[in-house]
Every structure is written in structure tokens, then in C-alpha cells.
Design an enzyme around this catalytic site. Structure first.
Site, mmCIF file in Angstrom:
data_model
loop_
_atom_site.group_PDB
_atom_site.id
_atom_site.type_symbol
_atom_site.label_atom_id
_atom_site.label_comp_id
_atom_site.label_asym_id
_atom_site.label_seq_id
_atom_site.Cartn_x
_atom_site.Cartn_y
_atom_site.Cartn_z
ATOM 1 N N GLU A 42 24.379 79.217 145.193
ATOM 2 C CA GLU A 42 25.368 80.179 144.713
ATOM 3 C C GLU A 42 26.033 79.611 143.458
ATOM 4 O O GLU A 42 26.220 78.413 143.315
ATOM 5 C CB GLU A 42 26.427 80.423 145.789
ATOM 6 C CG GLU A 42 27.507 81.411 145.372
ATOM 7 C CD GLU A 42 28.619 81.570 146.390
ATOM 8 O OE1 GLU A 42 29.237 82.642 146.420
ATOM 9 O OE2 GLU A 42 28.865 80.618 147.160
ATOM 10 N N LYS A 114 26.515 89.770 146.313
ATOM 11 C CA LYS A 114 27.239 89.299 147.506
ATOM 12 C C LYS A 114 28.129 90.408 148.050
ATOM 13 O O LYS A 114 28.924 91.007 147.317
ATOM 14 C CB LYS A 114 28.069 88.069 147.123
ATOM 15 C CG LYS A 114 28.793 87.406 148.282
ATOM 16 C CD LYS A 114 29.517 86.157 147.772
ATOM 17 C CE LYS A 114 30.217 85.403 148.871
ATOM 18 N NZ LYS A 114 30.897 84.187 148.352
ATOM 19 N N CYS A 155 26.368 82.806 150.694
ATOM 20 C CA CYS A 155 27.511 82.023 151.159
ATOM 21 C C CYS A 155 28.295 82.698 152.305
ATOM 22 O O CYS A 155 27.842 82.725 153.436
ATOM 23 C CB CYS A 155 28.418 81.696 149.981
ATOM 24 S SG CYS A 155 29.506 80.275 150.258
#
Length: 284
Positions: A42, A114, A155
Site C-alpha cells: 500500500e 480501497k 490494508c
């Protein structure tokens, strides 16, 4: 079907050009060891908690150095390159935390934004508000590749099992969690969350992480790893510094794991009933 996969561990700084050079070195190292799929962490392009500093180096997708470098690496090395994510400037002034997957010819296969924003208040005054800067995505994604189907996450998404279950039900053999976990949360939860997502979905999981103390002062947990469908850690890195983590992925193991414990098939719909207990014989 087997293939060799690599997770690239980095300690990205605030300069995208330097980070692109570091990524190039590590991706080439992974390819030299036989990896045909390479995943970066990330925020590969810049780890920068100062919003003004981040906005100063941001580019749109067409002009981003990480995107163009990854595309060139995929074409030059003849491999799949998965940029776990990098910050991309959007027209509305917000930022996308966006992952990119490139085919061996350099063509872009897909992107993933994300979905879940890291808005938390941790111990010792550590606090994060991603939603103040980033625009969340709204679409899960599975890419069908020559060696299997790949599911995407980034994440904090790892704490939302429904995302991974949706991708597994859609046929994902390999789940991905590129990350920049904080040291505090990583020490507590990183490995157990990754292994749980692999086990409960009977899938391989590849997690490339940021690691160490960054230029902006934050500290990330590292421990990039590759996990098999039974929850075994096949390969992992330490908690700081660059690393190339490589493992052989046998996609047939996914079928075997899901045949032994067919929880994806055995899942049932259900309703929830909340019952309030009455206090009897208690004096007012």
C-alpha cells in the site's frame, strides 16, 4: 496450476521518483528469482502523512510515475505487476488509494480503490482519519488471470471479512492485502487477521507491506507474507527494511482445502432476533 509469487516489502518515503526506483530494483530482483506475479505494498508511491506535502507530489493516473514504472516493468520482464496501491489525484480534489494490476504485455488489467477508510483512535494518542483525505471505493474486484483468480483488498479492508467472502464466492483463488499497517496494530493483529482470511475462504493470501520508520515519522509493521489455504505461512519477511518474499503457489490446493471444509457452500442465510430479557422479582 502452479506459479511463483512475490510480495515486495518497502519503506517508501515522500519522493515518488525515489520510491519508483526502489520498486524497480525489488521487482527486478523478484523476477530474477522466477516470480511471475509481483505485488508491492500500500502507498508504494509516497508515505506522507502531511496532507499539503502529499498533495504537492500527487499526479493523476495518466501522469503518475509509479503507474508508468510498473507498466514498463510488466512489459520489460513479462510478468504480472500488482501495485498494491498508490495515491492518485482525482478531479474533485480528493485522493484515491488505488491499486493497479498490469499484464505481462504492460496492459492495465484493472484497478481497485480501497473501500474501508482507516478512521481510528489508538492508544498513546495515535489517531488516523483517512476519510478526510481519501475518497473510498465502492466496488470489490476479482481478476481472472492465466494462473487463477485474484481478489483485491488494501490494508484496513482486512478487518471486513465480507469483502473477502464475496471475492471467494466469486471464485478467487488468491486474496491480496497490500498494506501499511501501523506498528501498534500490526503487533496485535496483522498475522492473525491474514491467516483468518486465508483459512475461512480456503484461499492463498499475499500481503506486501510497508516496513520500518518512514521519512514522515510514522512506523509501519512490515512482516510481508504469503499464506496457503490451510493458514500456513509459506514465506515472510522481518519487521523493517526492504525484502522480497517468494513462494510457490499451487492453485489446486484451493480446491483441496475447499473440498475438505466446504464452508463457502455450506453457508446459510439467517435472520437475527434480538430478545430483551424481563427482570422478574427485582425490587424497584
Amino acid at each position: 496450476m502452479t506459479f511463483k509469487a512475490a510480495a515486495i516489502q518497502m519503506c517508501s518515503g515522500v519522493d515518488p521518483e525515489k520510491n519508483a526506483a526502489d520498486m524497480t530494483k525489488l521487482v527486478r530482483e523478484a523476477a530474477s528469482q522466477g516470480a511471475v506475479y509481483v505485488q508491492t505494498p500500500e502507498m508504494t508511491g509516497a508515505v506522507q502523512k502531511d496532507r499539503a506535502g502529499l498533495m504537492a507530489v500527487l499526479k493523476d493516473e495518466a501522469n503518475d510515475v509509479i503507474v508508468s514504472t510498473a507498466q514498463e516493468l510488466a512489459r520489460d520482464l513479462g510478468i504480472h505487476v500488482h501495485v498494491g496501491s498508490t495515491a492518485i489525484a482525482l478531479a474533485d480534489g480528493k485522493i484515491a488509494n488505488r491499486g493497479f494490476l498490469f499484464a505481462p504485455g504492460g496492459d492495465r488489467i484493472c484497478t481497485y480503490d480501497k473501500i474501508h477508510m482507516f478512521d481510528v483512535d489508538l492508544d498513546n494518542g495515535e489517531s488516523w482519519r483517512e476519510s478526510a483525505v481519501y475518497r473510498p471505493g465502492g466496488e470489490a474486484r476479482v481478476a481472472e488471470l492465466p494462473f487463477g483468480k485474484l481478489g483485491f483488498a488494501i490494508c484496513y479492508d482486512v478487518r471486513f471479512p465480507a469483502l473477502f467472502r464475496t471475492e471467494a464466492v466469486a471464485g478467487a483463488d488468491v486474496l491480496t492485502v497490500p498494506a501499511a499497517f501501523t506498528r501498534q496494530t500490526g503487533e496485535a493483529h496483522w498475522e492473525v487477521l491474514l491467516r483468518a482470511r486465508a483459512i475461512e475462504n480456503g484461499a492463498f493470501l499475499i500481503a506486501a507491506a510497508q516496513a520500518g520508520v518512514h521519512e514522515d515519522g510514522r512506523e509501519t509493521f512490515g512482516h510481508s507474507m504469503i499464506i496457503d489455504p490451510w493458514g500456513k505461512v509459506l514465506a515472510s519477511a522481518g519487521g523493517s527494511g526492504e525484502a522480497v518474499v517468494i513462494a510457490e503457489i499451487d492453485v489446486d490446493q484451493v480446491k483441496a482445502a475447499r473440498a475438505k471444509i466446504p464452508n463457502l457452500k455450506n453457508a446459510r442465510d439467517f435472520t437475527l432476533d434480538t430478545v430483551a430479557a424481563e427482570a422478574k422479582g427485582v425490587a424497584a
